[in-house]
Enzyme design. Structure first.
Site, PDB file in Angstrom:
ATOM      1  N   TYR A  13      35.986  59.695   2.039  1.00  0.00           N
ATOM      2  CA  TYR A  13      35.652  59.609   3.467  1.00  0.00           C
ATOM      3  C   TYR A  13      34.136  59.546   3.678  1.00  0.00           C
ATOM      4  CZ  TYR A  13      35.887  60.920   8.464  1.00  0.00           C
ATOM      5  OH  TYR A  13      35.778  60.966   9.835  1.00  0.00           O
ATOM      6  N   ALA A  40      32.810  56.174   2.632  1.00  0.00           N
ATOM      7  CA  ALA A  40      33.173  55.146   3.608  1.00  0.00           C
ATOM      8  C   ALA A  40      32.310  55.235   4.852  1.00  0.00           C
ATOM      9  CB  ALA A  40      34.648  55.270   3.974  1.00  0.00           C
ATOM     10  N   LYS A  41      32.100  56.451   5.343  1.00  0.00           N
ATOM     11  CA  LYS A  41      31.312  56.631   6.566  1.00  0.00           C
ATOM     12  C   LYS A  41      29.834  56.318   6.339  1.00  0.00           C
ATOM     13  CE  LYS A  41      34.548  57.818   9.460  1.00  0.00           C
ATOM     14  NZ  LYS A  41      34.991  56.827  10.469  1.00  0.00           N
ATOM     15  N   ARG A  88      45.129  57.893  19.849  1.00  0.00           N
ATOM     16  CA  ARG A  88      44.874  59.311  20.085  1.00  0.00           C
ATOM     17  C   ARG A  88      43.403  59.609  19.816  1.00  0.00           C
ATOM     18  NH1 ARG A  88      47.504  62.242  14.695  1.00  0.00           N
ATOM     19  NH2 ARG A  88      46.285  61.070  13.162  1.00  0.00           N
ATOM     20  N   SER A 133      30.292  59.147  10.799  1.00  0.00           N
ATOM     21  CA  SER A 133      30.564  60.589  10.862  1.00  0.00           C
ATOM     22  C   SER A 133      29.386  61.333  10.251  1.00  0.00           C
ATOM     23  CB  SER A 133      31.840  60.919  10.080  1.00  0.00           C
ATOM     24  OG  SER A 133      31.983  62.314   9.893  1.00  0.00           O
ATOM     25  N   VAL A 168      44.476  47.374  10.397  1.00  0.00           N
ATOM     26  CA  VAL A 168      43.147  46.746  10.353  1.00  0.00           C
ATOM     27  C   VAL A 168      42.734  46.361   8.939  1.00  0.00           C
ATOM     28  CG1 VAL A 168      42.365  47.866  12.473  1.00  0.00           C
ATOM     29  CG2 VAL A 168      41.949  48.987  10.258  1.00  0.00           C
ATOM     30  N   GLY A 228      42.354  52.155  16.409  1.00  0.00           N
ATOM     31  CA  GLY A 228      42.680  53.573  16.263  1.00  0.00           C
ATOM     32  C   GLY A 228      42.670  54.284  17.600  1.00  0.00           C
ATOM     33  N   ALA A 229      43.194  53.606  18.624  1.00  0.00           N
ATOM     34  CA  ALA A 229      43.065  54.095  19.995  1.00  0.00           C
ATOM     35  C   ALA A 229      44.302  54.811  20.513  1.00  0.00           C
ATOM     36  CB  ALA A 229      42.707  52.930  20.924  1.00  0.00           C
TER      37      ALA A 229
END
Length: 252
Positions: free
Chosen positions: A154, A157-158, A16, A142, A64, A13-14
């Protein structure tokens, strides 16, 4: 020589945001970097910035959540740079909605990228790291892991990534592999802009309001996260493993 000289890193995820800032920071510290994003063209700016600054990088398209993509992309990095020392699992996306509006696809997509993606990449990375008895893995969690309205997928998942991190630290520690997680709070990125838009707020106004609530009285920027990751993947953090570091300006 930078403190990551002769190290090889992969950052997912690089293209941005936090991932781009992390890839550039690791390159600045001397690492050769495999820059991953869902499409190769998304990596162009990050790779160019690294090379223009005198570093080494290759950009690769990689979903991924697909094992074959991961295996192929990792093999390309090994072929190019000869080894793998560092993995930063940063790939992520949002499919925000309140629970009663959230579709099964919204749930599965977020789980597949954040959790399955980190699993597949970590499994691929440990193959190389265990053999050389050295490695650093950092997972991007996160503050939403503590719960956030409209982000059941989200947040779950985090939170899962935090348990994943602690388990890998136990399993891989005997092979001299450190595994940690960072948990950013409000960081100004395209993703937080999307969140503001979802709840009907002007992004600039949202940033101002957020800064008022943060003890340091400012919001974070991608470099704030990249700097912590750079420490965790360096030998300065050789006795740090299984930790989740919140990067949130002192917020609770």
């Amino acid at each position: 020589m930078g403190r990551l000289a002769d190290r090889v890193a992969i950052v997912t995820g690089a293209g941005r945001g936090i991932g781009a800032a992390t890839a550039k920071r690791l390159a600045k510290d001397g690492a050769k970097v495999g820059v991953f994003d869902i499409k190769e063209e998304f990596t162009t700016e990050t790779v160019a910035a690294i090379r223009n600054a005198g570093g080494e990088a290759i950009g690769l398209g990689c979903d991924v959540s697909v094992a074959e993509d991961v295996e192929h992309a990792f093999a390309r990095v090994i072929s190019q740079f000869g080894k793998l020392d560092i993995l930063v699992n940063n790939a992520g996306l949002l499919r925000d909605n309140l629970l009663f509006k959230m579709s099964e696809s919204d749930w599965d997509t977020v789980m597949n990228v954040h959790l399955k993606g980190s699993f597949l990449c970590s499994r691929a990375a440990q193959t190389y790291m265990v053999k050389q008895k050295y490695g650093k893995i950092v997972n991007t969690s996160s503050t939403s892991a503590l719960g956030n309205r409209g982000q059941a997928n989200y947040s779950a998942a985090k939170a899962g990534l935090q348990g994943f991190t602690k388990t890998l630290a136990i399993e891989l520690g005997p092979f001299n592999i450190n595994v940690n997680a960072v948990a950013p709070g409000f960081i100004a990125t395209d993703m937080t802009k999307q969140t503001a838009e979802r709840i009907g707020l002007d992004f600039e106004e949202n940033k101002r309001l957020a800064a008022e609530r943060i003890p340091l009285r400012r919001i974070g920027v991608p470099d704030d996260v990249a700097n912590v990751v750079a420490f965790l993947v360096s030998d300065d953090a050789s006795y740090v493993s299984g930790q989740v570091i919140y990067i949130n300006g002192g917020s609770r």
